[in-house]
Design an enzyme around this catalytic site. Structure first.
Site, PDB file in Angstrom:
ATOM      1  CG  HIS A  37      64.494  29.505  29.252  1.00 45.07           C
ATOM      2  ND1 HIS A  37      64.126  29.379  27.840  1.00 45.07           N
ATOM      3  CD2 HIS A  37      63.322  29.669  29.564  1.00 45.07           C
ATOM      4  CE1 HIS A  37      62.827  29.668  27.621  1.00 45.07           C
ATOM      5  NE2 HIS A  37      62.241  29.766  28.659  1.00 45.07           N
ATOM      6  CD  GLU A 150      65.350  41.781  37.013  1.00 38.57           C
ATOM      7  OE1 GLU A 150      66.039  42.332  36.089  1.00 38.57           O
ATOM      8  OE2 GLU A 150      65.584  41.710  38.229  1.00 38.57           O
ATOM      9  CB  SER A 188      60.124  30.687  23.345  1.00 39.62           C
ATOM     10  OG  SER A 188      60.779  29.873  24.735  1.00 39.62           O
TER      11      SER A 188
END
Ligand code: PAF
Length: 287
Positions: A37, A150, A188
């Site tokens: 992120h 991606e 995550s």
């Protein structure tokens, strides 16, 4: 950075920014932020004058209730990291469910074959939920640029299609996969892996690297069989799918072609945790 919880106040602020003709960059997240992120946010900071980061765990894209319930979140930690990264003018939008879905969303999308294969066939309804929430955010924020990883290649292709189908003016920017030092793609969900599962998970990247090395040296079908066999040999990992596709239109590749958009895409279950990853099979002779 400024934190918003309501669409209305966010929209008011964005309107003022648009009047100043400032370029707006958007990074959509479901929180539990990691280096993947941050790489999107860093790029957005370079390319846009104002960055909006959203944190919202979108219920409509989870086909499995348990998966939704156990999805990791740590808003305080996310906000602390974002505070050190974002600038004064940047914004974080953290809506709750009522704010995003005041009423159940009845929008149904059809992306042709794009949402029927790979993730689409293993997670029914997933991409419909993604398209619902992404179109909501794009309509509310109206960014000039929106950044997506991606790693979720199929999601990226579908969001490009969504933007094309709905004539939205936003430019979708795909950003490279960020990996742990041992090669595991950042996600995550990695924090849900047990110690044992985490150790084995490195085999996903090893399998993709082998596929990279063997691309166009052995037939596509043999490569697929070998890769699936390599992972399923582990007592902890199980392959859900492994496909060689054209990364632009997700059509399967049956024979090696000289095309720089050939990707190997994989989904693996490590215990109850789903890991997805992909690699571009560029060979020296293709470049
Ligand atoms: O990639 C994700 O984290 C999600 O699918 C997204 C794009 C934030 C939509 O909920």
């Amino acid at each position: 950075m400024k934190v918003f919880y309501k669409k209305k106040s966010l929209k008011n602020r964005l309107e003022a920014i648009r009047k100043k003709h400032l370029k707006i960059g958007l990074v959509l997240t479901m929180g539990a932020l990691h280096s993947g992120h941050y790489s999107l946010i860093e790029r957005a900071i370079i390319e846009s004058e104002v960055v909006v980061v959203t944190i919202f765990v979108n219920p409509t894209q989870f086909n499995d209730r348990e998966d939704f319930k156990k999805y990791p979140h740590d808003i305080e930690k996310d906000l602390m990291e974002l505070r050190s990264l974002l600038r004064k003018e940047d914004m974080v939008f953290i809506p709750d469910n009522k704010e995003m879905y005041p009423e159940p969303d009845l929008l149904v999308f059809d992306f042709g074959h794009l949402d029927k294969i790979m993730e689409g066939s293993h997670r029914p309804g997933h991409f419909n939920g993604v398209a619902q929430i992404v179109s909501k955010f794009l309509n509310i924020i109206k960014p000039d640029l929106a950044y997506f990883g991606e790693k979720d290649l199929q999601q990226l292709v579908i969001i490009r299609k969504l933007v094309e189908m709905t004539n939205m003016r936003v430019q979708i920017v795909g950003c490279p996969i960020i990996r742990e030092p041992d090669g595991l793609a950042m996600s995550s969900r990695n924090q849900l892996l047990s110690v044992e599962e985490r150790k084995e998970a490195v085999k996903v990247y090893q399998a993709l690297s082998q596929a990279f090395n063997l691309a166009d040296k052995i037939p596509v079908e043999t490569l697929k069989k070998n890769t699936i066999g390599f992972i399923n040999n582990s007592s902890i990992l199980t392959v859900e799918y492994f496909e060689i596709v054209n990364g632009e239109n997700l059509l399967p590749i049956k024979k090696w072609i000289k095309n720089k958009h050939v990707f190997a895409c994989i989904a693996v279950k490590a215990g109850n945790v789903r890991l997805i990853d992909n690699i571009r099979l560029i060979n020296k002779q293709y470049t």
